[in-house]
Design a protein around this motif. Structure first.
Motif, PDB file in Angstrom:
ATOM      1  N   ARG A  40     -50.692 -56.883  74.569  1.00 19.45           N
ATOM      2  CA  ARG A  40     -51.502 -56.618  75.752  1.00 19.45           C
ATOM      3  C   ARG A  40     -52.910 -57.176  75.572  1.00 19.45           C
ATOM      4  O   ARG A  40     -53.378 -57.310  74.438  1.00 19.45           O
ATOM      5  CB  ARG A  40     -51.536 -55.134  76.062  1.00 19.45           C
ATOM      6  N   LEU A  84     -55.207 -47.539  88.894  1.00 17.91           N
ATOM      7  CA  LEU A  84     -55.022 -47.607  87.448  1.00 17.91           C
ATOM      8  C   LEU A  84     -56.379 -47.755  86.774  1.00 17.91           C
ATOM      9  O   LEU A  84     -57.251 -48.458  87.273  1.00 17.91           O
ATOM     10  CB  LEU A  84     -54.177 -48.832  87.072  1.00 17.91           C
ATOM     11  N   GLN A 122     -52.189 -51.479  91.153  1.00 20.33           N
ATOM     12  CA  GLN A 122     -51.053 -52.360  90.900  1.00 20.33           C
ATOM     13  C   GLN A 122     -51.007 -53.468  91.945  1.00 20.33           C
ATOM     14  O   GLN A 122     -50.707 -54.616  91.622  1.00 20.33           O
ATOM     15  CB  GLN A 122     -49.749 -51.571  90.910  1.00 20.33           C
ATOM     16  N   ILE A 136     -53.573 -56.087  91.124  1.00 25.28           N
ATOM     17  CA  ILE A 136     -53.091 -56.936  90.032  1.00 25.28           C
ATOM     18  C   ILE A 136     -52.143 -57.997  90.578  1.00 25.28           C
ATOM     19  O   ILE A 136     -52.231 -59.176  90.209  1.00 25.28           O
ATOM     20  CB  ILE A 136     -52.413 -56.088  88.935  1.00 25.28           C
ATOM     21  N   GLN A 149     -49.948 -53.126  81.582  1.00 28.98           N
ATOM     22  CA  GLN A 149     -48.956 -53.664  82.509  1.00 28.98           C
ATOM     23  C   GLN A 149     -48.240 -54.861  81.889  1.00 28.98           C
ATOM     24  O   GLN A 149     -48.840 -55.688  81.218  1.00 28.98           O
ATOM     25  CB  GLN A 149     -49.626 -54.093  83.826  1.00 28.98           C
ATOM     26  N   GLU A 150     -46.951 -54.961  82.138  1.00 31.75           N
ATOM     27  CA  GLU A 150     -46.121 -56.025  81.580  1.00 31.75           C
ATOM     28  C   GLU A 150     -46.612 -57.410  81.996  1.00 31.75           C
ATOM     29  O   GLU A 150     -46.527 -58.354  81.227  1.00 31.75           O
ATOM     30  CB  GLU A 150     -44.700 -55.872  82.107  1.00 31.75           C
ATOM     31  N   GLU A 209     -54.880 -48.628  81.573  1.00 34.69           N
ATOM     32  CA  GLU A 209     -53.533 -48.632  82.144  1.00 34.69           C
ATOM     33  C   GLU A 209     -53.178 -50.023  82.679  1.00 34.69           C
ATOM     34  O   GLU A 209     -52.039 -50.462  82.576  1.00 34.69           O
ATOM     35  CB  GLU A 209     -53.429 -47.595  83.266  1.00 34.69           C
ATOM     36  N   ALA A 210     -54.164 -50.715  83.235  1.00 32.41           N
ATOM     37  CA  ALA A 210     -53.931 -52.069  83.744  1.00 32.41           C
ATOM     38  C   ALA A 210     -53.579 -53.018  82.593  1.00 32.41           C
ATOM     39  O   ALA A 210     -52.704 -53.872  82.724  1.00 32.41           O
ATOM     40  CB  ALA A 210     -55.156 -52.574  84.494  1.00 32.41           C
ATOM     41  N   ARG A 225     -49.036 -59.094  79.616  1.00 32.15           N
ATOM     42  CA  ARG A 225     -48.675 -59.285  78.206  1.00 32.15           C
ATOM     43  C   ARG A 225     -48.494 -60.756  77.890  1.00 32.15           C
ATOM     44  O   ARG A 225     -47.947 -61.509  78.678  1.00 32.15           O
ATOM     45  CB  ARG A 225     -47.405 -58.523  77.872  1.00 32.15           C
TER      46      ARG A 225
END
Length: 133
Positions: free
Chosen positions: A27, A10, A64, A67, A18-19, A14-15, A22
């Motif tokens: 974000r 990512l 991902q 993360i 990510q939900e 894009e990172a 948040r």
């Protein structure tokens, strides 16, 4: 370490989308993601944890899976448990020394509070308040 062939890469943008990142529905700023990649963030025990990333000709990327490892490392409580266990180890060592006739078994005195528990502010000093909060 990120495996570029097996993990989903990512971009920092894009990172940030990510939900898991948040907060209050918003974000994080892109600079926050770069900061986590370079300097990291402190976990519960105060150690720095960095978001893993790779340098590519197109810029930095993360994954991902990286993360997920980052979030897990930030919330890792094993190092916190080790720090909290030091007090028990210290008390045990003091008891063993006292049993051998070395030192005072009542040290540190129970009525002495560490600075992290109570510190007297200048306001307390002016008012003559010496009681612990």
């Amino acid at each position: 370490m990120i495996n570029a062939h097996a993990e989903k890469l990512l971009t920092p943008a894009e990172a940030a989308a990510q939900e898991v990142f948040r907060r209050f529905g918003r974000r994080p700023h892109l600079s926050t993601i770069y900061r986590w990649m370079s300097r990291g963030a402190r976990n519960l025990s105060g150690q720095r944890v960095r978001l893993e990333s790779l340098k590519t000709p197109g810029g930095r990327v993360t994954s991902q899976e990286a993360i997920a490892r980052f979030i897990f490392a930030l919330n890792d409580t094993t190092s916190v448990a080790q720090i909290m266990n030091r007090d028990g180890e210290t008390a045990r060592a003091l008891r063993e020394l006292a049993a051998d006739g070395i030192g005072d078994p009542d040290f540190p005195s129970p009525d002495i509070q560490p600075l992290c528990v109570r510190h007297m502010t200048s306001h307390d000093k002016r008012r003559g308040n010496t009681d612990a909060k």
